[in-house]
Design an enzyme around this catalytic site. Sequence first.
Site, mmCIF file in Angstrom:
data_model
loop_
_atom_site.group_PDB
_atom_site.id
_atom_site.type_symbol
_atom_site.label_atom_id
_atom_site.label_comp_id
_atom_site.label_asym_id
_atom_site.label_seq_id
_atom_site.Cartn_x
_atom_site.Cartn_y
_atom_site.Cartn_z
ATOM 1 N N PRO A 16 10.781 40.828 33.203
ATOM 2 C CA PRO A 16 11.833 41.167 34.159
ATOM 3 C C PRO A 16 11.509 42.372 35.034
ATOM 4 O O PRO A 16 10.924 43.350 34.584
ATOM 5 C CB PRO A 16 13.044 41.449 33.272
ATOM 6 C CG PRO A 16 12.498 41.777 31.940
ATOM 7 C CD PRO A 16 11.228 40.982 31.815
ATOM 8 N N ASN A 17 11.892 42.237 36.273
ATOM 9 C CA ASN A 17 11.818 43.271 37.305
ATOM 10 C C ASN A 17 10.408 43.557 37.807
ATOM 11 O O ASN A 17 10.242 44.320 38.750
ATOM 12 C CB ASN A 17 12.485 44.575 36.841
ATOM 13 C CG ASN A 17 13.936 44.365 36.540
ATOM 14 O OD1 ASN A 17 14.670 43.785 37.334
ATOM 15 N ND2 ASN A 17 14.368 44.802 35.368
ATOM 16 N N ARG A 24 9.820 49.053 43.676
ATOM 17 C CA ARG A 24 10.615 49.613 42.584
ATOM 18 C C ARG A 24 9.972 50.899 42.057
ATOM 19 O O ARG A 24 8.847 50.881 41.583
ATOM 20 C CB ARG A 24 10.710 48.594 41.442
ATOM 21 C CG ARG A 24 11.449 49.123 40.247
ATOM 22 C CD ARG A 24 11.430 48.132 39.095
ATOM 23 N NE ARG A 24 12.082 48.703 37.933
ATOM 24 C CZ ARG A 24 11.759 48.426 36.697
ATOM 25 N NH1 ARG A 24 10.807 47.555 36.434
ATOM 26 N NH2 ARG A 24 12.397 48.993 35.704
ATOM 27 N N TYR A 29 5.663 53.276 38.882
ATOM 28 C CA TYR A 29 4.901 52.034 38.909
ATOM 29 C C TYR A 29 3.861 51.950 40.019
ATOM 30 O O TYR A 29 3.118 50.973 40.098
ATOM 31 C CB TYR A 29 5.864 50.846 39.033
ATOM 32 C CG TYR A 29 6.855 50.800 37.903
ATOM 33 C CD1 TYR A 29 6.459 50.442 36.624
ATOM 34 C CD2 TYR A 29 8.188 51.119 38.104
ATOM 35 C CE1 TYR A 29 7.361 50.410 35.571
ATOM 36 C CE2 TYR A 29 9.109 51.087 37.067
ATOM 37 C CZ TYR A 29 8.683 50.739 35.802
ATOM 38 O OH TYR A 29 9.574 50.705 34.767
ATOM 39 N N ASN A 79 3.045 41.639 30.013
ATOM 40 C CA ASN A 79 3.918 42.786 30.224
ATOM 41 C C ASN A 79 5.343 42.273 30.084
ATOM 42 O O ASN A 79 5.896 41.706 31.027
ATOM 43 C CB ASN A 79 3.700 43.412 31.602
ATOM 44 C CG ASN A 79 4.537 44.670 31.801
ATOM 45 O OD1 ASN A 79 5.516 44.883 31.086
ATOM 46 N ND2 ASN A 79 4.164 45.480 32.768
ATOM 47 N N ALA A 82 11.223 45.408 29.932
ATOM 48 C CA ALA A 82 12.256 45.910 29.028
ATOM 49 C C ALA A 82 12.464 45.029 27.800
ATOM 50 O O ALA A 82 12.908 45.510 26.761
ATOM 51 C CB ALA A 82 13.574 46.067 29.785
ATOM 52 N N HIS A 85 11.448 46.035 24.178
ATOM 53 C CA HIS A 85 12.204 46.957 23.340
ATOM 54 C C HIS A 85 13.281 46.283 22.493
ATOM 55 O O HIS A 85 13.821 46.913 21.586
ATOM 56 C CB HIS A 85 12.823 48.053 24.214
ATOM 57 C CG HIS A 85 11.827 48.652 25.141
ATOM 58 N ND1 HIS A 85 10.710 49.332 24.703
ATOM 59 C CD2 HIS A 85 11.725 48.615 26.498
ATOM 60 C CE1 HIS A 85 9.994 49.708 25.747
ATOM 61 N NE2 HIS A 85 10.588 49.279 26.849
ATOM 62 N N ASP A 92 9.048 36.631 18.145
ATOM 63 C CA ASP A 92 8.815 35.437 17.328
ATOM 64 C C ASP A 92 7.921 34.434 18.044
ATOM 65 O O ASP A 92 7.082 33.780 17.417
ATOM 66 C CB ASP A 92 10.146 34.792 16.932
ATOM 67 C CG ASP A 92 10.934 35.613 15.930
ATOM 68 O OD1 ASP A 92 10.378 36.582 15.358
ATOM 69 O OD2 ASP A 92 12.123 35.287 15.719
ATOM 70 N N GLU A 103 -0.419 43.338 24.864
ATOM 71 C CA GLU A 103 0.760 43.822 25.581
ATOM 72 C C GLU A 103 0.356 44.955 26.518
ATOM 73 O O GLU A 103 -0.402 45.855 26.126
ATOM 74 C CB GLU A 103 1.809 44.319 24.582
ATOM 75 C CG GLU A 103 3.092 44.761 25.226
ATOM 76 C CD GLU A 103 4.205 45.021 24.214
ATOM 77 O OE1 GLU A 103 4.977 45.963 24.446
ATOM 78 O OE2 GLU A 103 4.300 44.274 23.206
ATOM 79 N N HIS A 105 1.820 47.761 29.587
ATOM 80 C CA HIS A 105 2.898 48.431 30.325
ATOM 81 C C HIS A 105 2.254 49.351 31.352
ATOM 82 O O HIS A 105 1.308 50.088 31.029
ATOM 83 C CB HIS A 105 3.807 49.235 29.388
ATOM 84 C CG HIS A 105 4.549 48.364 28.434
ATOM 85 N ND1 HIS A 105 5.710 47.718 28.788
ATOM 86 C CD2 HIS A 105 4.271 48.002 27.158
ATOM 87 C CE1 HIS A 105 6.121 46.993 27.756
ATOM 88 N NE2 HIS A 105 5.269 47.147 26.764
ATOM 89 N N ILE A 106 2.744 49.326 32.568
ATOM 90 C CA ILE A 106 2.181 50.118 33.654
ATOM 91 C C ILE A 106 2.414 51.605 33.405
ATOM 92 O O ILE A 106 1.506 52.421 33.537
ATOM 93 C CB ILE A 106 2.790 49.693 35.004
ATOM 94 C CG1 ILE A 106 2.378 48.254 35.320
ATOM 95 C CG2 ILE A 106 2.367 50.650 36.118
ATOM 96 C CD1 ILE A 106 3.102 47.638 36.507
ATOM 97 N N SER A 107 3.625 51.963 33.046
ATOM 98 C CA SER A 107 3.960 53.372 32.838
ATOM 99 C C SER A 107 3.678 53.779 31.394
ATOM 100 O O SER A 107 3.529 52.936 30.500
ATOM 101 C CB SER A 107 5.438 53.623 33.158
ATOM 102 O OG SER A 107 6.260 52.955 32.222
ATOM 103 N N ARG A 112 8.738 58.508 28.720
ATOM 104 C CA ARG A 112 10.009 58.114 29.333
ATOM 105 C C ARG A 112 11.133 58.212 28.305
ATOM 106 O O ARG A 112 11.000 58.861 27.274
ATOM 107 C CB ARG A 112 9.867 56.695 29.903
ATOM 108 C CG ARG A 112 8.796 56.655 31.017
ATOM 109 C CD ARG A 112 8.636 55.318 31.623
ATOM 110 N NE ARG A 112 9.862 54.955 32.353
ATOM 111 C CZ ARG A 112 10.081 53.757 32.854
ATOM 112 N NH1 ARG A 112 9.194 52.786 32.709
ATOM 113 N NH2 ARG A 112 11.191 53.501 33.511
ATOM 114 N N ARG A 116 12.541 53.556 25.013
ATOM 115 C CA ARG A 116 11.317 52.845 25.406
ATOM 116 C C ARG A 116 10.157 53.114 24.450
ATOM 117 O O ARG A 116 9.096 52.512 24.577
ATOM 118 C CB ARG A 116 10.906 53.238 26.821
ATOM 119 C CG ARG A 116 11.912 52.838 27.878
ATOM 120 C CD ARG A 116 11.392 53.143 29.276
ATOM 121 N NE ARG A 116 12.441 53.072 30.265
ATOM 122 C CZ ARG A 116 12.841 51.955 30.870
ATOM 123 N NH1 ARG A 116 12.277 50.814 30.566
ATOM 124 N NH2 ARG A 116 13.806 51.994 31.762
#
Length: 154
Positions: A16-17, A24, A29, A79, A82, A85, A92, A103, A105-107, A112, A116
């Site tokens: 998402p996002n 954004r 990011y 990625n 959210a 979390h 699963d 996995e 994550h950019i940030s 943060r 997170r």
Amino acid sequence: MAESSAEPRVLLLNGPNLNLLGSRDPRQYGSVTLAGIERRVQALGAELGAAVECAQSNHEGVLVEQVHRARELDGVVFNPGAFAHYSIALRDAIDAVDAPCVEVHISNVYAREEFRHTSVTAPVCQGYIAGCGPAGYELGLRAVLARIEERRFL
């Protein structure tokens, strides 16, 4: 997992996002778009002898189905945004698929908000990369290809 072939097939999956990358929160990011990241990862895949398929969704169920589809592929760079979390459904799904998953994550999620700092999906992944910016996706591809290669010798 897909049958062993000369060219590994990897799914680059975004949650998402992430379709809003480029506009954004550029402080977190950067300014690169998701399409730009996908092009870079596909180009690296071609250079390394791997085919990279790309998908993105803002919907948890669609992402679960994409992870399930990875049973026909060799690996996943994911990625989950959210959903990392709190999505037990994605956890699963990753756990149920034999293909290695890394996995990304950019940030730096640990710099943060505290919520997170925990990923429910990371424990069932074979690798975890955070805070490297868009280059983390390229690192993720290299990592998943290394995991695929390790499996060929087992």
